[in-house]
Design an enzyme around this catalytic site. Sequence first.
Site, mmCIF file in Angstrom:
data_model
loop_
_atom_site.group_PDB
_atom_site.id
_atom_site.type_symbol
_atom_site.label_atom_id
_atom_site.label_comp_id
_atom_site.label_asym_id
_atom_site.label_seq_id
_atom_site.Cartn_x
_atom_site.Cartn_y
_atom_site.Cartn_z
ATOM 1 N N HIS A 60 31.382 1.565 55.145
ATOM 2 C CA HIS A 60 32.471 2.324 54.506
ATOM 3 C C HIS A 60 32.737 3.629 55.273
ATOM 4 C CE1 HIS A 60 32.209 -0.183 50.750
ATOM 5 N NE2 HIS A 60 31.027 -0.396 51.290
ATOM 6 N N TYR A 328 21.226 3.404 51.908
ATOM 7 C CA TYR A 328 22.131 4.561 51.921
ATOM 8 C C TYR A 328 21.414 5.773 52.532
ATOM 9 C CZ TYR A 328 25.379 2.066 48.812
ATOM 10 O OH TYR A 328 26.258 1.153 48.274
HETATM 11 C C1 HEM Z 1 21.965 -4.595 49.516
HETATM 12 C C2 HEM Z 1 23.242 -4.287 49.305
HETATM 13 C C3 HEM Z 1 23.924 -3.104 49.941
HETATM 14 C C4 HEM Z 1 23.608 -2.393 51.070
HETATM 15 C C5 HEM Z 1 22.439 -2.614 52.009
HETATM 16 C C6 HEM Z 1 24.600 -1.349 51.212
HETATM 17 C C7 HEM Z 1 24.610 -0.411 52.229
HETATM 18 C C8 HEM Z 1 25.445 0.681 52.298
HETATM 19 C C9 HEM Z 1 25.326 1.754 53.249
HETATM 20 C C10 HEM Z 1 24.275 1.855 54.349
HETATM 21 C C11 HEM Z 1 26.309 2.662 52.995
HETATM 22 C C12 HEM Z 1 26.583 3.994 53.700
HETATM 23 C C13 HEM Z 1 25.900 5.103 52.911
HETATM 24 C C14 HEM Z 1 26.091 6.504 53.485
HETATM 25 O O1 HEM Z 1 25.907 6.737 54.685
HETATM 26 O O2 HEM Z 1 26.410 7.417 52.674
HETATM 27 C C15 HEM Z 1 27.064 2.131 51.895
HETATM 28 C C16 HEM Z 1 28.157 2.736 51.356
HETATM 29 C C17 HEM Z 1 28.814 2.254 50.268
HETATM 30 N N1 HEM Z 1 28.497 1.137 49.529
HETATM 31 FE FE1 HEM Z 1 27.003 -0.153 49.839
HETATM 32 N N2 HEM Z 1 25.497 -1.435 50.192
HETATM 33 C C18 HEM Z 1 25.117 -2.496 49.387
HETATM 34 C C19 HEM Z 1 25.725 -2.938 48.260
HETATM 35 C C20 HEM Z 1 26.815 -2.346 47.704
HETATM 36 C C21 HEM Z 1 27.443 -2.745 46.473
HETATM 37 C C22 HEM Z 1 26.970 -3.881 45.556
HETATM 38 C C23 HEM Z 1 28.496 -1.904 46.278
HETATM 39 C C24 HEM Z 1 29.510 -1.855 45.153
HETATM 40 C C25 HEM Z 1 29.194 -1.894 43.914
HETATM 41 C C26 HEM Z 1 28.520 -0.966 47.380
HETATM 42 C C27 HEM Z 1 29.441 0.062 47.528
HETATM 43 C C28 HEM Z 1 29.408 1.019 48.515
HETATM 44 C C29 HEM Z 1 30.375 2.092 48.618
HETATM 45 C C30 HEM Z 1 31.565 2.336 47.704
HETATM 46 C C31 HEM Z 1 29.993 2.866 49.716
HETATM 47 C C32 HEM Z 1 30.702 4.092 50.252
HETATM 48 C C33 HEM Z 1 30.284 5.297 49.462
HETATM 49 C C34 HEM Z 1 30.909 6.520 50.068
HETATM 50 O O3 HEM Z 1 32.116 6.748 49.869
HETATM 51 O O4 HEM Z 1 30.185 7.229 50.765
HETATM 52 N N3 HEM Z 1 27.491 -1.255 48.222
HETATM 53 N N4 HEM Z 1 26.522 0.922 51.497
#
Ligand code: HEM
Length: 355
Positions: A60, A328
């Site tokens: 993202h 994250y």
């Molecule tokens: C094992 C499952 C998942 C992994 C490994 C994962 C991994 C990540 C990572 C590494 C980031 C970047 C975080 C940062 O640098 O701040 C991220 C951002 C994000 N993830 Fe996931 N994610 C997973 C599941 C999900 C799910 C289920 C959702 C939705 C319900 C989701 C929604 C988001 C959103 C909206 C962001 C962006 C947040 C922002 O605006 O900074 N993710 N995710």
Amino acid sequence: MKKFQNSKLARILLLTIIMTVVVITILFLAGKFSPQKLTAQQFVNLQQGDNTHAGFRRAHAKGICIFGDFESNGNLASYSSATLFEKRISPFIGRFSIAGSNPTAPDLKAPVRSLAFVLNNDTNQEWRVAMNTPPVMAVTNPYDFFEQIQALSPDPITKKPDPEKIKAFFKEHPESKAFNDWKANYVPTNSFATEQYHSINAFYLIDKSGHKQAVRWVAVPQATKESLPKLDVDSADALQIQLSKILKNNTIKFDLVFTLANAQDDENNPTIPWPDEREKVTAGTLNIISWEAQQNGKCADKNFDPLVLPDGIRATADPILRARGAAYAESFRRRAKEVLLGTQEIVRSQVGNEQ
Ligand code: HEM
């Protein structure tokens, strides 16, 4: 003499057994015997891909900061002791984003759009939320999710995802049916302001007497597509530009609607939608009032880790939810270090800075 030799042999044997047990314990604790050991580092390596964008989120990566408040109507207060669900207004810092690791990706090509916020920032009662447009996951656990990302990643030679690999992955995962049905029928809307954003994972609301209720929630837009400025479909930043235009004169509103699980619903399985007839409670309205470009913006150094919860909301045992915090944090660690060292990529602000 024989007795002496026997006791020496016994000691050597005992020592060998002790050494073997110690080595096995060390290997076990290091996860060497677990075929499904997966680290946050491996996850983030896969998500960032070969072309790392220093200083940006590894997933993202492209987004825009937003600011506003959550106006709670008090309807959820009997289910959760979280003070933010009392009838009150709590400020938030948030972010609209698109999925993917490229901070300059074209807005309208992304398969998933997202809304994240941190409510009661800088208090010990923060609620961090990160929501996506699909209502369910395709798989039930992080190992399968890892393989899903691998299957969807571009082939190193053709630089394009391999349709055969994708087909084979989903064939092996019949639990992805609800996700694929949603995908087949999903038509992206004309704005960040008109999408529905889902918690996907379930959480528990804990009331004042400690009773827990499993819930999922969705941010439901109040805006309709007719009411919005036209999208510049040729611009890579179409959604961000339009958002900045809307916020010049208007507030963008979403109702936060909670679905309460029944005993038949499995709160630890994010692939299964809960039946429509489940009781729903609208907890209040998210009011988005202003925006800021993400580079050097106030949302840049936020980590919207969904495991950071106030009293009155608790994580379920859903293995996908539980895996998110570490990933994250690893992404945050990498980008924060790059910013600190001054090695971050400079990306032209997607939209002008005028409000
Ligand atoms: C094992 C499952 C998942 C992994 C490994 C994962 C991994 C990540 C990572 C590494 C980031 C970047 C975080 C940062 O640098 O701040 C991220 C951002 C994000 N993830 Fe996931 N994610 C997973 C599941 C999900 C799910 C289920 C959702 C939705 C319900 C989701 C929604 C988001 C959103 C909206 C962001 C962006 C947040 C922002 O605006 O900074 N993710 N995710």
